[in-house]
Motif scaffolding. Structure first.
Motif, short mmCIF file in Angstrom:
data_model
loop_
_atom_site.label_atom_id
_atom_site.label_comp_id
_atom_site.label_asym_id
_atom_site.label_seq_id
_atom_site.Cartn_x
_atom_site.Cartn_y
_atom_site.Cartn_z
N PHE A 1 -3.07 -6.63 17.60
CA PHE A 1 -2.68 -5.62 16.60
C PHE A 1 -1.17 -5.59 16.37
O PHE A 1 -0.71 -5.59 15.24
N ARG A 2 -0.43 -5.48 17.47
CA ARG A 2 1.03 -5.32 17.35
C ARG A 2 1.71 -6.66 17.60
O ARG A 2 1.24 -7.47 18.39
N CYS B 1 -2.02 -5.68 12.48
CA CYS B 1 -1.77 -4.44 11.72
C CYS B 1 -1.12 -4.77 10.38
O CYS B 1 0.05 -5.18 10.34
N ILE B 2 -1.85 -4.55 9.29
CA ILE B 2 -1.30 -4.87 7.97
C ILE B 2 -0.11 -3.97 7.63
O ILE B 2 0.76 -4.34 6.84
N PHE B 3 -0.07 -2.80 8.26
CA PHE B 3 1.01 -1.84 7.96
C PHE B 3 2.37 -2.34 8.46
O PHE B 3 3.42 -1.92 7.96
N CYS C 1 -3.99 6.45 12.20
CA CYS C 1 -3.96 5.20 12.96
C CYS C 1 -4.21 5.53 14.43
O CYS C 1 -3.55 6.40 14.99
N TYR D 1 -3.93 3.13 16.64
CA TYR D 1 -3.45 1.92 17.31
C TYR D 1 -1.93 1.79 17.33
O TYR D 1 -1.39 0.70 17.25
N ILE E 1 0.67 3.62 15.43
CA ILE E 1 1.60 4.04 14.37
C ILE E 1 1.32 5.51 14.09
O ILE E 1 0.17 5.87 13.89
N PHE F 1 1.24 8.71 11.80
CA PHE F 1 1.30 9.23 10.44
C PHE F 1 1.28 10.76 10.54
O PHE F 1 0.93 11.31 11.58
N CYS G 1 -6.19 -5.51 10.53
CA CYS G 1 -6.69 -4.14 10.61
C CYS G 1 -6.18 -3.41 9.37
O CYS G 1 -5.00 -3.52 9.02
N LYS G 2 -7.09 -2.69 8.71
CA LYS G 2 -6.71 -1.89 7.53
C LYS G 2 -7.31 -0.49 7.66
O LYS G 2 -7.58 0.18 6.66
N ALA G 3 -7.55 -0.08 8.90
CA ALA G 3 -8.33 1.13 9.15
C ALA G 3 -7.75 2.38 8.51
O ALA G 3 -8.49 3.26 8.07
N CYS G 4 -6.41 2.48 8.44
CA CYS G 4 -5.82 3.69 7.84
C CYS G 4 -6.07 3.73 6.33
O CYS G 4 -5.87 4.77 5.70
S1 SF4 Z 1 -4.88 1.78 11.30
FE1 SF4 Z 1 -3.30 1.13 9.82
S2 SF4 Z 1 -1.36 1.43 10.88
FE2 SF4 Z 1 -2.98 1.45 12.45
S3 SF4 Z 1 -3.14 -0.65 13.21
FE3 SF4 Z 1 -4.64 -0.43 11.55
S4 SF4 Z 1 -3.52 -1.07 9.70
FE4 SF4 Z 1 -2.01 -0.68 11.29
#
Ligand code: SF4
Length: 464
Positions: free
Chosen positions: A191-192, A250-252, A396, A398, A400, A402, A447-450
């Motif tokens: 992820f990171r 993590c796409i963010f 998030c 994982y 980050i 918000f 990951c695009k969960a957010c």
């Molecule tokens: S939930 Fe969003 S911010 Fe968290 S790891 Fe996934 S893509 Fe990144």
């Protein structure tokens, strides 16, 4: 691979961090200081460095920015050729005991840990350790690693780490200093980010982002692989593998978090963000006088849009560089005043113009509203908002942080509702497909969960 929709509305931890480790340099702590400086955007609430001189561990940690926490004097005090550094941001207040790196001694062995990310089964692990009599000194996820390491008895370090990190689930890039052995660990989905570099005179550096390697003039060698445990000691480098899983970068990091001069997951962030702007131009063309960003993080995407659409790029808002990112401010009123302090429109230039604003993420409703209010007050004729990622609607789990769900701009609102709320003439979010294609690496790698609410790794619904 587990994929599950978002279900919980309970609070989850929202920290974000940067880590930097160095092995084999006579001024290890000083280089760690510069490395943390490069990573300051990843965490602005606390900073810490631990060093080891072959006999003793030296530590200095504190609340605040890197140059506030460290002075010339306390850097001299951090002796040794191996060091570990950490910067932290958090959605809540930070107690002094929670400032990382976390350090302990067990049977004469010094253990220090610093991590970026989130251990998703932390509650279960803490309960297991407490049932065995462990006493915790901090609220950091890192501390469980120290307790598990202390329980590994005579097991060699490589085997002990493999055993421990097979139990630990989550999204983390983590550094350990065990006496003067530097260890880098990346979770099986990666992820990171975490990368490895080499100093000119032979030492090694591990950092959250490649921009930190650049600052200490280290040559990038490679990323730490997802599921890799890399040990660096006087014998050189060796790796131990964890069971790999499907990558979920993590796409963010690409959209917002990482610095544009870093390469993340093998892709340059500046170019990736420019492509996101170009993708916005493919999806939505608007007749306007100019394109401008909310500086700085929207700048690359705005440039990409302006070039692709053939509309002049202008800096209609000037940023004061001496305050931190606005969405990490603790209260609503602080956030609104932080926006005004940080961003000021060039009123005489903007008056009567049709403006396209490109923002990278438009996360916090209050923050975006403050920015839009400022533009309207400057007398613009039209405002069109383009966002270089899909709506951020979920938290998030994982690593980050918000704002709370009810303070996310896009949570539970239609495009029309957001337009009305912000007083916009139009609004368009980059599609998931457009974003991942621009980022490169394939949609399934991220990951695009957010954004889509589909969590690739189980989260503890009771985590707070
Ligand atoms: S939930 Fe969003 S911010 Fe968290 S790891 Fe996934 S893509 Fe990144």
């Amino acid at each position: 691979m587990e994929i599950m929709p978002y279900q919980s509305t309970k609070r989850i931890p929202r920290d974000k961090c940067g880590v930097f480790g160095i092995f084999g340099h006579p001024e290890a702590a000083r280089l760690a200081y510069f490395g943390l400086y490069a990573l300051q955007h990843r965490g602005q609430k606390s900073a810490g460095i631990v060093s080891h001189d072959g006999y003793r561990t030296w530590m200095h940690r504190g609340i605040g920015l890197v140059p506030v926490v460290f002075t010339e004097e306390n850097l001299l005090y951090l002796k040794g050729s191996t060091a570990l550094g950490h910067v932290l941001d958090s959605s809540g207040d930070i107690a002094t005991v929670d400032v990382q790196p976390f350090t302990a001694t067990h049977k004469g062995r010094a253990i220090s840990v610093a991590h970026n990310g989130s251990i998703t089964n932390i509650r279960e692990l803490r309960q297991e350790l407490q049932a065995q009599g462990a006493i915790f000194h901090s609220a950091t996820d890192s501390e469980v690693v120290v307790h598990f390491l202390a329980r590994c008895g005579d097991m060699g370090l490589d085997a002990a780490l493999q055993t421990i990190f097979s139990k630990i689930k989550g999204a983390f890039s983590l550094l350990l200093l065990v006496d003067d052995t530097l260890v880098a660990v990346r979770d099986p989905r990666g992820f990171r980010p975490l990368c490895l570099g080499r100093l000119h005179d032979g030492g090694y550096v591990v950092a959250s982002e490649t921009c930190a390697l650049d600052l200490v003039e280290a040559q990038y060698l490679r990323d730490i692989e997802p599921g890799e445990i890399l040990l660096i000691d006087s014998n050189g480098l060796r790796s131990v593998s964890l069971e790999r899983d499907h990558p979920r970068f993590c796409i963010f990091e690409q959209v917002y978090f990482a610095r544009p001069d870093s390469n993340i997951f093998g892709i340059n962030v500046y170019q990736s963000r420019k492509r996101m702007g170009e993708a916005l131009a493919d999806e939505r063309r608007i007749d306007a006088d100019l394109v401008m960003p909310f500086p700085d993080s929207g700048t690359c995407a705005a440039l990409g849009y302006a070039q692709a659409a053939g509309i002049p790029f202008e800096m209609g808002i000037i940023r004061n560089h001496y305050i931190g990112r606005t969405f990490i401010q603790p209260t609503q009123s602080d956030r609104a005043s932080a926006v005004r302090t940080k961003l000021n429109p060039v009123r005489s230039f903007l008056r009567g113009k049709r403006v396209i604003i490109v923002d990278d993420s438009a996360i916090s409703g209050a923050t975006v509203q403050s920015k839009m209010d400022a533009l309207h007050e400057a007398g613009v004729k039209e405002v069109h908002l383009l966002v270089s990622c899909p709506p951020i609607q979920f938290p998030c789990a994982y690593g980050i942080h918000f704002p709370a769900m009810d303070r996310l701009l896009a949570h539970g609102k239609s495009i029309d509702q957001i337009c009305k709320y912000l007083g916009l003439d139009s609004l368009h979010y980059l599609s998931l497909e457009g974003m991942t294609a621009a980022a490169g690496g394939g949609s399934n790698a991220y990951c695009k969960a957010c954004m889509d609410g589909m969590y690739p790794l189980a989260i503890d619904p009771d985590m707070e």
